[in-house]
Each structure stands twice: as C-alpha cells, then as structure tokens.
Design an enzyme around this catalytic site. Structure first.
Site, short mmCIF file in Angstrom:
data_model
loop_
_atom_site.label_atom_id
_atom_site.label_comp_id
_atom_site.label_asym_id
_atom_site.label_seq_id
_atom_site.Cartn_x
_atom_site.Cartn_y
_atom_site.Cartn_z
N GLU A 30 -1.70 3.00 9.57
CA GLU A 30 -0.80 1.68 9.59
C GLU A 30 -0.12 1.42 11.00
OE1 GLU A 30 2.01 3.54 6.59
OE2 GLU A 30 0.59 3.38 5.22
N LEU A 68 -0.55 -0.76 3.62
CA LEU A 68 0.19 0.22 3.41
C LEU A 68 -0.37 0.91 2.31
CD1 LEU A 68 3.70 -1.34 3.91
CD2 LEU A 68 2.83 0.68 5.02
N SER A 69 -1.39 1.69 2.15
CA SER A 69 -1.99 2.48 1.05
C SER A 69 -2.56 3.69 1.57
CB SER A 69 -2.88 1.54 0.37
OG SER A 69 -3.46 2.13 -0.65
N GLU A 70 -1.85 4.74 1.88
CA GLU A 70 -2.25 6.11 2.27
C GLU A 70 -3.52 6.38 1.55
OE1 GLU A 70 0.73 5.55 1.90
OE2 GLU A 70 1.68 5.64 3.66
N ASP A 95 5.19 13.69 5.21
CA ASP A 95 5.82 13.44 3.94
C ASP A 95 5.18 12.37 3.05
OD1 ASP A 95 8.93 14.28 5.05
OD2 ASP A 95 7.51 13.42 6.24
N HIS A 139 11.47 11.57 5.44
CA HIS A 139 10.66 11.51 6.70
C HIS A 139 10.67 12.56 7.59
CE1 HIS A 139 11.53 7.60 4.81
NE2 HIS A 139 10.43 7.09 5.59
#
Lengths: 346, 374
Positions: A30, A68-70, A95, A139
């Site tokens: 990202e 945004l998609s780990e 996290d 985080h």
C-alpha cells in the site's frame, strides 16, 4: 564507503541494491510508490513513512501500489515467489497481518514441506512493529512471537541501520519466507553503513556489550533500552552483557547459553506481551538446557498483558524502560537460589 | 626551559578514526627510570588494545591517567622529568596543560580518506603529511589501510605518507582484474600514477611486502627504498591453515581465534577488531576476491613466488623487519636477503609487528627512509 545513515535509508538502500542486482526482485504494498504513474518524486510518497521513497524513480514498474487488501497482495507476493520471483511485500503495520494468516501460515510456510522440498517461497514481508508512536492499540503491537511460533517462517527484527541493511539483503536472497520487522521508532537511528551490499547470516546474535555479571537478552528497540540499563549498572560496578538476538527464527541459542555460562544471571527483555513471548521462550530454553549455570531465576521484562494504550503517559509506562531492566538485573544479583549458586557453595 | 625538562605522556592517536582511548593499566610505577621505548601503560581503543611506549626518557614523576577511564587524544596521562625538577614545577605544568581540541586537528588534517578512480576500479587511500619524499604503505591479505594505524602519523612528520586499500580489500573495489603479484604491482604503479607519486619508499607488510618487491623488480625507477615487514615472497612456507580459516570464518566466534594467530599477545584482538574484519568479510565480492588471491599466490599451501634472488639484482636499499613469533610467515625467511638487507627480528611480537611494537618499527622505518634519502 561507510558513512552514517539512518535505518530507514539503510532499508531503502538494501532494496535498491538488490533490485539492481537481481531482476526478479519486485516490491508491492500500500502506497509503496504513493503515486504510480506520476512523473516525479514529489508525487511519490514511498510508503506511509517514506521508507521506499525514490525507488519508483529508479525501478519503475517493479514497484506496485496495491489496493487496500492485505490478503490479496500478500497472497499475490507469495504466489509470485512460488513461481520464481523474489517479491518484497510491504504490510504497513504488523497489526494488520491477521487478515492474511492463511497465506502466511498455511501456504508460504508450508510449501517447501508439502511439495517434497521442491517448492521455494523466497518472499519477504516487511512490516512495522512496536509502540511509542502514539498510534494506539491497532498500530503499535510487537507480534514477533506469533510468527516465531510457526515453523517454515524466518523472523528478523534489527536494532540498527547496519544490521537492517545486511539482514534485509540476506532476507531477499534467502529462499524461505521472511517476516522482516522494522521498529518504527528506530527508523531515524543512525549508524555506520557501508555503501556496498553485504549480508548478515540468520541465527547469529550480536554481543553488543560484554560483561561478566549478568546477561541481558533483547532485540529491536529493547536493545537500546538494555544498553541504557547497562550504562546505569556500570556506575554501580555491575557489568552487564547485552545480547541482540537480531533474528528470532532461527535463533542463536549458542551465544545465549555461552553468555549465561559466564554470568550465571539472565534477564530477557521483550517489547511483546509477557505470555508465550520471546522472553518466555529464551527463559525456558535456558532453564531447560543451562540450569546448572544459573545462579538465580531468570527475570523477564516485558510489556504488560494489555493492549497498547493511546494515552501518551500510559504508553510510555507500557514500554519496558531502561530503569525496569536495570531493576531486573539487580533482582537477579540479589537472589542466589539457582543450581549454579548451590553448586558453587558446595 | 620546562618544556624540555618536563616531558608529557599523552593519550596517543592510533589511526585516523581514534578520538579517545581508555587507560587500562600502568606498567610502570611512579619514580621509575624510563628509557625510550619502555612500555609505560596499556590503552584500549574501540579498535584495539595496545601498549604506550615511552617516546622520551626520564623519571616517571606523575601518573595522571586513571585506570578504566577514557581520555581524549593528547590528554595528559603522565609526566616524565629529570630528577632535579621540583614537584611544584610539575604541579604547575600539570595545572597549565591544555588538551588540544580534536575538532581543530581534524580540520587541519583534512579529510580522512580519499578515493582514486583507476581503470581497474576504485582505490581508497589515506594521505598524511606534506613532505617531499613519498612513502607508500601496503597492507597484507585480508587487511586494509588501518593496519598502519600506529605508524602512519609517526612517518608523516617528514614525508607524504600514503596508505591504500589493495584491490579486493577495505573499501576499494572488490573486483581483482589480475590476482598475480605482477598484476597487484601494476595496480600499485597505476595508483602512484593517478595520485602523482613519481617514486616512493615502499613499506610492505606480508602480501604487501611481496607486492613491494615485485614493484621494485619490475619498476626499479619508481622505488627509492624497500621496507619489508613479515613479508611474503621470501620463502615457500606460509600458514595456509590460517589463510583458509580466515577466508571461511563467518562468525565472530570462528574469526577471533583465527585473528589471534596474527599477534603474539593474543589479548590485543579486541571485539571491535574482530567486528571490523567481519564487516569487511561480509561485503559482496570479498570472499571471491580473497579466494582468487589465495589460490593464485598460495596454491597448494605454498608461496608460489620466491623473489629474493630477483631483488638481489636490483640496487634498492632494503630493510627487513620480522616479529620473532610470527605464526603466519616464518621469521627465518629473513635469511633470503642476508647480505642484501639489514634485518631486525623483534622479540615478543607476531605477524602484526608494526602494531605490536609500533614505536620500535616506526623508529626503524624512519631511520631506514632517512638513510635512503641521502
């Protein structure tokens, strides 16, 4: 030529040199470019804290901004690794790793074992760890123990710029999946770093300070807290040895055991939570394998078993301090009930 | 004048990067009669532990440097004086002593390192002093210009002293175009051409000694004199076990006992020294470079080149220095130049004699080079 650079720049340089050396090295994550398709550096952020800034201008399409998609892009990186690439996936904060545990735990870590050793997965997942950044509970965690628990993964957590460059270069060249943990509060920390590429082997701890009275084992930011403690103790004529583990999996048991053999006292420092942590792991291993050398029970200095607080005052109290580490060393020196002490007395 | 009657013992500056050192212990008691070269005290820097030898004679009237305490370079550690100097004069001297600021010196001395870009690659070097005569210091296999950290400043009092990192070493390029002695001698000549040295006094240690001899044989016009320290090229034996272990050692634990072969006093191998060598060995290309050199120069565990006879045919003043307890290249090789070279075998020292007996070696080198200037 060696010069002083920050850990952030050392990480950037390691990626740059490996991308130049090996065309299969790619970087995805990202905002790792932070402006794909834009012409200039000004538009390219280079990640949330600018660690990869400038690499897009040098290597272009080999850096990819992902959605945004780990789970999607970590999976893509692992798949690309299984197919011959050497991808580096940047996952902003450790996290967030939970959403891609299947890819990491059950795919990347297992391929070599499930395909008769024929499949390699040379992927590096770079990620920020640690508290002290005022970034609250989601985080700020130190989740290194979770990954250390999984066979098939290698786990690295450098404490300085020199080690960061050498260990990241080794991580990229390594044929196994590596979780590379970067402490966000060490990005600005500077040390002498050669401009050339070099590697530091996994499983080799660094004795950063020698001492005969007690052994302090730490990694990441905690190495600096341990050194603070050792400085304070030196004023009391207590010489603490400080060991930086550097890699948690594999881990350098020999250096830990050898040191405890000399000092008879062990303090393990871990920024992770107290249970099932690197601290418990090291204390248990020494207890089982070097009980006869111990002259007192091992002491553990860890964060408490709570989420990282958002209140700055509480967050500062949450992080193990040099003072807490020094106090733990004093506790080991004050007690003397271990097998080593008894043997010495008899 | 008090300046002559009272002689300070100060924290030495060993090498370009040293800014402070820790006194670890005194080897002489107050009141002792000190001769030049006597071992006064032990000092530990981040690089190495060593002994401070007396540069002057006199009675050790005052000990100021406390054990386990860190002092800046040139800080006053002790006072030597003749017996007729009063205690109050010494008190006054100590009270008025001001340690020169390191920052000023740094500026005076210019940048620590330079780089020469040769066709064969980048060469890093240090230059000290501004004399007309040029001295070039050439380190051995696996070393770098910091091997001369106890020598470079002493020699720079009357000469321009250059210490280089050989190809494949230190912070020079790790590619070695030609790993033969002739190739390395050509690289040395190319370096001298690039930095504008017409001719030089060559001081070579170990492999650097063999390179210096080869250069003298191939280009005698470029060499004013030769000083060969624990030199290769003078006999067939070499400790190939050391060389193999040096190349393969990958960790501090493996490397430390290997490096101890270099010194007679094993405790001189400090943690920082081991770390520095390890950091060098981990650079890309270093292992390949060392293997290339070792298999070209020391194939089968024997030195391939015997240059003693060739050197005898060249009319260049030559001096040989050896550490009596050298475990890498045996001191008996000095015999290869009997009649040709003055030979000094120094007891209680090993292969790194220029570090272990720095004052003695510096005095010998200065005398030899001065004689070569006549």
């Amino acid at each position: 030529m060696a010069r002083k650079i920050s850990m952030k720049d050392a990480i950037n340089e390691a990626i740059d040199l490996e991308m130049r050396r090996d065309p299969t090295v790619i970087l995805m994550g990202e905002d790792v470019v932070g402006g794909t398709g834009s012409p200039g550096e000004a538009d390219a952020w280079g990640g949330v804290l600018g660690v990869t800034k400038g690499l897009y201008a040098k290597h272009g399409k080999r850096l990819m901004d992902t959605p945004l998609s780990e789970s999607a892009y970590v999976g893509a990186a692992i798949g690309a690794a299984a197919c011959g690439m050497r991808p580096i996936a940047e996952l902003m904060f450790i996290d967030f790793m939970g959403v891609c545990f299947d890819e990491i735990f059950n795919q990347a870590a297992k391929f070599k074992y499930m395909f008769g050793g024929k499949a390699n997965t040379p992927v590096v997942i770079r990620t920020m760890v640690g508290a002290g950044f005022r970034a609250a509970a989601q985080h700020s965690q130190m989740l290194t123990p979770i990954f250390t628990h999984i066979p098939g993964l290698k786990v690295v957590c450098p404490s300085n710029a020199y080690d960061a460059k050498g260990l990241l270069t080794q991580s990229i060249r390594d044929d196994d999946p590596v979780i590379f943990c970067e402490h966000k509060n060490l990005y600005a920390h500077e040390s002498d770093v050669p401009a050339e590429a070099y590697t530091i082997p996994f499983g080799e701890a660094n004795v950063v300070r020698e001492g005969k009275d007690a052994t302090i084992v730490a990694y990441g930011l905690m190495v600096h807290k341990a050194l603070e403690a050792a400085d304070a103790l030196a004023k009391e004529k207590v010489e603490a040895e400080v060991i930086d583990l550097r890699t948690l999996s594999p881990i350098d048991w020999d250096t830990v055991i050898e040191s405890v053999g000399n000092t008879g006292r062990l303090v393990v420092v871990d920024e992770a939570h107290p249970r099932c942590s690197i601290a418990t792991d090291v204390a248990a291993y020494v207890g089982q394998n070097a009980f006869g050398a111990l002259r007192a029970g091992a002491q553990m200095v860890t964060a408490p078993h709570t989420p990282v607080p958002f209140s700055p005052a509480l967050e500062d109290l949450y992080i193990p301090s040099g003072g807490a580490i020094a106090a733990a060393v004093r506790r080991t020196l004050a007690s003397g009930q271990g097998a080593g002490a008894q043997r010495k007395a008899s | 004048m008090t300046e002559n009657r009272i002689r300070p013992i100060v924290m030495p500056k060993w090498g370009l990067s040293m800014s402070e050192g820790k006194v670890t212990g005194w080897l002489m008691k107050p009141g002792a009669n000190v001769k030049v070269g006597d071992e006064l005290l032990e000092v530990e820097t981040e690089k190495i532990a060593s002994v401070v030898e007396a540069g002057d004679q006199g009675t050790l009237r005052r000990i100021i440097g406390e054990p386990q305490t860190v002092y800046p370079v040139k800080a006053l550690l002790g006072v030597l004086a003749d017996d007729d100097v009063s205690d109050s004069e010494i008190d006054a001297y100590v009270a008025s002593y001001v340690t020169p600021a390191a920052a000023e010196e740094e500026e005076e001395a210019g940048p620590r390192y330079h780089v020469a870009d040769l066709p064969s690659g980048r060469v890093r070097y240090a230059k000290r002093g501004e004399g007309d005569a040029a001295i070039v210091l050439i380190h051995g296999l696996g070393g770098d210009l910091d091997n001369w950290l106890f020598n470079i400043d002493a020699l720079a009092e009357r000469a321009s002293v250059y210490a280089l990192d050989l190809p494949g070493h230190g912070q020079s390029s790790k590619d070695i175009a030609d790993p033969t002695l002739r190739g390395l001698a050509q690289a040395l000549i190319a370096f001298m051409d690039e930095v504008g040295i017409a001719d030089a006094h060559l001081v070579g240690h170990s492999l650097g000694g063999a390179i210096a001899i080869q250069t003298a044989v191939d280009s005698p016009g470029r060499v004013r004199s030769l000083a060969l320290i624990g030199s290769a090229g003078l006999g067939p034996e070499i400790n190939s076990g050391y060389i193999d272990a040096f190349i393969t050692a990958g960790s501090r634990r493996e490397l430390k006992p290997v490096l101890q072969h270099l010194f007679a006093r094993k405790d001189l191998v400090s943690r920082q020294l081991v770390d520095d060598v390890l950091k060098y060995k981990r650079l890309d290309g270093v292992n390949e470079a060392l293997k290339k050199l070792s298999s070209s120069l020391f194939a089968g565990g024997r030195q391939q080149a015997q240059l003693g006879d060739a050197l005898r045919r060249v009319n260049i003043p030559t001096m040989v220095i050896w550490g009596e307890d050298d475990e890498i290249v045996p001191a008996k090789h000095a015999a290869a130049l009997t009649g040709k070279a003055r030979t000094h075998v120094i007891g209680g020292t090993g292969h790194m004699v220029q570090m272990e007996a720095a004052n003695t070696v510096n005095a010998l080198l200065k005398e030899h080079i001065r004689a070569g200037l006549l």
